[in-house]
Design a protein around this motif. Sequence first.
Motif, PDB file in Angstrom:
ATOM      1  N   GLU A  15       5.068  69.464  20.331  1.00 41.76           N
ATOM      2  CA  GLU A  15       5.935  68.640  19.540  1.00 41.76           C
ATOM      3  C   GLU A  15       5.337  67.271  19.562  1.00 41.76           C
ATOM      4  O   GLU A  15       4.621  66.711  20.503  1.00 41.76           O
ATOM      5  CB  GLU A  15       7.257  68.420  20.410  1.00 41.76           C
ATOM      6  CG  GLU A  15       8.388  67.794  19.434  1.00 41.76           C
ATOM      7  CD  GLU A  15       9.647  68.021  20.428  1.00 41.76           C
ATOM      8  OE1 GLU A  15       9.818  68.403  21.705  1.00 41.76           O
ATOM      9  OE2 GLU A  15      10.761  67.645  19.670  1.00 41.76           O
ATOM     10  N   ALA A  16       5.345  66.372  18.210  1.00 46.43           N
ATOM     11  CA  ALA A  16       4.749  65.376  18.202  1.00 46.43           C
ATOM     12  C   ALA A  16       3.130  65.481  17.979  1.00 46.43           C
ATOM     13  O   ALA A  16       2.764  64.189  17.398  1.00 46.43           O
ATOM     14  CB  ALA A  16       5.080  64.386  19.298  1.00 46.43           C
ATOM     15  N   GLU A  17       2.441  66.446  17.960  1.00 44.76           N
ATOM     16  CA  GLU A  17       1.254  66.723  17.838  1.00 44.76           C
ATOM     17  C   GLU A  17       1.032  66.844  16.239  1.00 44.76           C
ATOM     18  O   GLU A  17       2.001  67.281  15.484  1.00 44.76           O
ATOM     19  CB  GLU A  17       0.403  67.697  18.581  1.00 44.76           C
ATOM     20  CG  GLU A  17       0.353  67.297  20.235  1.00 44.76           C
ATOM     21  CD  GLU A  17      -0.248  66.039  20.396  1.00 44.76           C
ATOM     22  OE1 GLU A  17       0.264  65.177  21.005  1.00 44.76           O
ATOM     23  OE2 GLU A  17      -1.407  66.138  20.060  1.00 44.76           O
ATOM     24  N   THR A  18      -0.302  67.085  15.870  1.00 44.65           N
ATOM     25  CA  THR A  18      -0.805  67.459  14.558  1.00 44.65           C
ATOM     26  C   THR A  18      -1.435  68.846  14.415  1.00 44.65           C
ATOM     27  O   THR A  18      -2.160  68.877  15.166  1.00 44.65           O
ATOM     28  CB  THR A  18      -1.721  66.410  14.040  1.00 44.65           C
ATOM     29  OG1 THR A  18      -0.995  65.117  13.845  1.00 44.65           O
ATOM     30  CG2 THR A  18      -2.115  66.745  12.555  1.00 44.65           C
ATOM     31  N   VAL A  19      -1.075  69.502  13.554  1.00 43.80           N
ATOM     32  CA  VAL A  19      -1.617  70.860  13.286  1.00 43.80           C
ATOM     33  C   VAL A  19      -1.949  70.888  11.669  1.00 43.80           C
ATOM     34  O   VAL A  19      -1.544  70.541  11.126  1.00 43.80           O
ATOM     35  CB  VAL A  19      -0.623  71.829  13.604  1.00 43.80           C
ATOM     36  CG1 VAL A  19       0.765  71.915  12.764  1.00 43.80           C
ATOM     37  CG2 VAL A  19      -1.139  73.515  13.682  1.00 43.80           C
ATOM     38  N   LEU A  84      10.323  70.263  16.387  1.00 41.96           N
ATOM     39  CA  LEU A  84      10.887  71.722  16.795  1.00 41.96           C
ATOM     40  C   LEU A  84      11.310  72.529  15.457  1.00 41.96           C
ATOM     41  O   LEU A  84      11.165  73.752  15.130  1.00 41.96           O
ATOM     42  CB  LEU A  84      12.222  71.703  17.556  1.00 41.96           C
ATOM     43  CG  LEU A  84      11.767  71.363  19.083  1.00 41.96           C
ATOM     44  CD1 LEU A  84      12.695  71.108  20.139  1.00 41.96           C
ATOM     45  CD2 LEU A  84      10.507  71.931  19.579  1.00 41.96           C
ATOM     46  N   GLY A  85      11.912  71.802  14.378  1.00 38.10           N
ATOM     47  CA  GLY A  85      12.493  72.387  13.239  1.00 38.10           C
ATOM     48  C   GLY A  85      11.345  72.832  12.408  1.00 38.10           C
ATOM     49  O   GLY A  85      11.561  73.518  11.284  1.00 38.10           O
ATOM     50  N   ASP A  86      10.064  72.307  12.373  1.00 40.71           N
ATOM     51  CA  ASP A  86       8.916  73.116  11.703  1.00 40.71           C
ATOM     52  C   ASP A  86       8.704  74.409  12.314  1.00 40.71           C
ATOM     53  O   ASP A  86       7.879  74.996  11.580  1.00 40.71           O
ATOM     54  CB  ASP A  86       7.700  72.169  12.123  1.00 40.71           C
ATOM     55  CG  ASP A  86       7.989  70.708  11.415  1.00 40.71           C
ATOM     56  OD1 ASP A  86       7.321  69.963  11.981  1.00 40.71           O
ATOM     57  OD2 ASP A  86       8.761  70.292  10.562  1.00 40.71           O
ATOM     58  N   THR A  87       9.028  75.024  13.236  1.00 40.51           N
ATOM     59  CA  THR A  87       8.949  76.329  13.588  1.00 40.51           C
ATOM     60  C   THR A  87       9.150  77.333  12.508  1.00 40.51           C
ATOM     61  O   THR A  87      10.586  77.285  12.263  1.00 40.51           O
ATOM     62  CB  THR A  87       9.652  76.730  14.850  1.00 40.51           C
ATOM     63  OG1 THR A  87       8.824  76.074  16.002  1.00 40.51           O
ATOM     64  CG2 THR A  87       9.528  78.102  15.315  1.00 40.51           C
ATOM     65  N   ALA A  88       8.430  77.958  11.983  1.00 40.39           N
ATOM     66  CA  ALA A  88       8.714  78.862  10.701  1.00 40.39           C
ATOM     67  C   ALA A  88       7.427  79.579  10.351  1.00 40.39           C
ATOM     68  O   ALA A  88       6.308  79.219  11.024  1.00 40.39           O
ATOM     69  CB  ALA A  88       9.143  78.223   9.610  1.00 40.39           C
ATOM     70  N   MET A  89       7.720  80.590   9.356  1.00 36.25           N
ATOM     71  CA  MET A  89       6.499  81.226   8.718  1.00 36.25           C
ATOM     72  C   MET A  89       5.867  80.304   7.692  1.00 36.25           C
ATOM     73  O   MET A  89       6.881  79.713   6.946  1.00 36.25           O
ATOM     74  CB  MET A  89       6.740  82.423   8.128  1.00 36.25           C
ATOM     75  CG  MET A  89       6.764  83.620   9.011  1.00 36.25           C
ATOM     76  SD  MET A  89       5.175  83.997   9.867  1.00 36.25           S
ATOM     77  CE  MET A  89       4.294  84.678   8.308  1.00 36.25           C
ATOM     78  N   LEU A 111       4.122  79.443  12.533  1.00 32.64           N
ATOM     79  CA  LEU A 111       3.860  78.333  13.443  1.00 32.64           C
ATOM     80  C   LEU A 111       4.957  78.200  14.348  1.00 32.64           C
ATOM     81  O   LEU A 111       6.159  78.288  14.037  1.00 32.64           O
ATOM     82  CB  LEU A 111       3.769  77.114  12.636  1.00 32.64           C
ATOM     83  CG  LEU A 111       3.527  75.882  13.272  1.00 32.64           C
ATOM     84  CD1 LEU A 111       2.274  75.685  13.952  1.00 32.64           C
ATOM     85  CD2 LEU A 111       3.728  74.699  12.383  1.00 32.64           C
ATOM     86  N   LYS A 112       4.691  77.897  15.729  1.00 34.34           N
ATOM     87  CA  LYS A 112       5.600  77.862  16.695  1.00 34.34           C
ATOM     88  C   LYS A 112       5.109  76.271  17.245  1.00 34.34           C
ATOM     89  O   LYS A 112       4.200  76.114  17.827  1.00 34.34           O
ATOM     90  CB  LYS A 112       5.903  78.618  17.996  1.00 34.34           C
ATOM     91  CG  LYS A 112       6.784  78.534  18.840  1.00 34.34           C
ATOM     92  CD  LYS A 112       6.700  79.716  19.787  1.00 34.34           C
ATOM     93  CE  LYS A 112       7.901  79.706  20.659  1.00 34.34           C
ATOM     94  NZ  LYS A 112       8.132  80.649  21.689  1.00 34.34           N
ATOM     95  N   VAL A 113       6.561  75.558  17.262  1.00 27.18           N
ATOM     96  CA  VAL A 113       6.207  74.045  17.812  1.00 27.18           C
ATOM     97  C   VAL A 113       7.179  74.205  19.222  1.00 27.18           C
ATOM     98  O   VAL A 113       8.084  74.695  19.212  1.00 27.18           O
ATOM     99  CB  VAL A 113       7.075  73.082  16.924  1.00 27.18           C
ATOM    100  CG1 VAL A 113       6.889  71.723  17.563  1.00 27.18           C
ATOM    101  CG2 VAL A 113       6.415  73.008  15.493  1.00 27.18           C
ATOM    102  N   LEU A 114       6.329  73.632  20.199  1.00 25.91           N
ATOM    103  CA  LEU A 114       6.553  73.849  21.478  1.00 25.91           C
ATOM    104  C   LEU A 114       6.948  72.427  22.098  1.00 25.91           C
ATOM    105  O   LEU A 114       6.572  71.411  21.779  1.00 25.91           O
ATOM    106  CB  LEU A 114       5.423  74.179  22.495  1.00 25.91           C
ATOM    107  CG  LEU A 114       4.571  75.488  21.875  1.00 25.91           C
ATOM    108  CD1 LEU A 114       3.226  75.629  22.646  1.00 25.91           C
ATOM    109  CD2 LEU A 114       5.558  76.680  22.304  1.00 25.91           C
ATOM    110  N   ALA A 115       8.142  72.599  22.862  1.00 21.60           N
ATOM    111  CA  ALA A 115       8.787  71.427  23.479  1.00 21.60           C
ATOM    112  C   ALA A 115       8.084  70.788  24.481  1.00 21.60           C
ATOM    113  O   ALA A 115       7.383  71.710  25.332  1.00 21.60           O
ATOM    114  CB  ALA A 115      10.213  71.519  23.943  1.00 21.60           C
TER     115      ALA A 115
END
Lengths: 115, 115
Positions: A15-19, A84-89, A111-115
């Motif tokens: 979370e808060a990082e860039t991908v 966290l809401g960016d978690t998706a295909m 993509l999984k966004v980790l807390a």
Amino acid sequence: AQTVTQSQPEMSVQEAETVTLSCTYDTSENNYYLFWYKQPPSRQMILVIRQEAYKQQNATENRFSVNFQKAAKSFSLKISDSQLGDTAMYFCAFMATSGTYKYIFGTGTRLKVLA
Amino acid sequence: EAGVAQSPRYKIIEKRQSVAFWCNPISGHATLYWYQQILGQGPKLLIQFQNNGVVDDSQLPKDRFSAERLKGVDSTLKIQPAKLEDSAVYLCASSYLAGGTDTQYFGPGTRLTVL
């Protein structure tokens, strides 16, 4: 025939990082659109961002931006300040502006966004 | 603005049975698409309508799949008889401009399980 390749089946980010999600495509067309769609778990697909091939400027939508390299046939998606809401295909899609205008989708990146 | 509606959301049938899916696009959208999304893959276009005419059905298995869009509004997709490999999510999408050069808006999908 056009093809779209997403070489990263799964990715994770804090979370808060860039991908950055990668997408390459193959086409002989000169005029086309490129899209990134997001499909959250058990929810419908929604458009994240689109890019017209004739535009040199990379598209930006809030925390989402693309790096469009037409000569290299590359279209990557950068997500800044991941939430966290960016978690998706995430699906990359290509559409030529000739013929039937149909979308060609890649196989997706989970993509999984980790807390 | 109401989105693309699909029903049913889930369907379980046995092989060799028939099934039908319904889609109501966004009001005023000229182009309607049916996609098949097998688990772990990107959506694959089955058929594309512009108003009530078929634009592209090159990937529709016509021996068992059929679709219609009466009056250029809502649409039905039918499978008869179903096979195990038809298990997938069936997505409907619509776009505003004739020719489909605008963004596609997706419905929630119908998840079909063939036993």
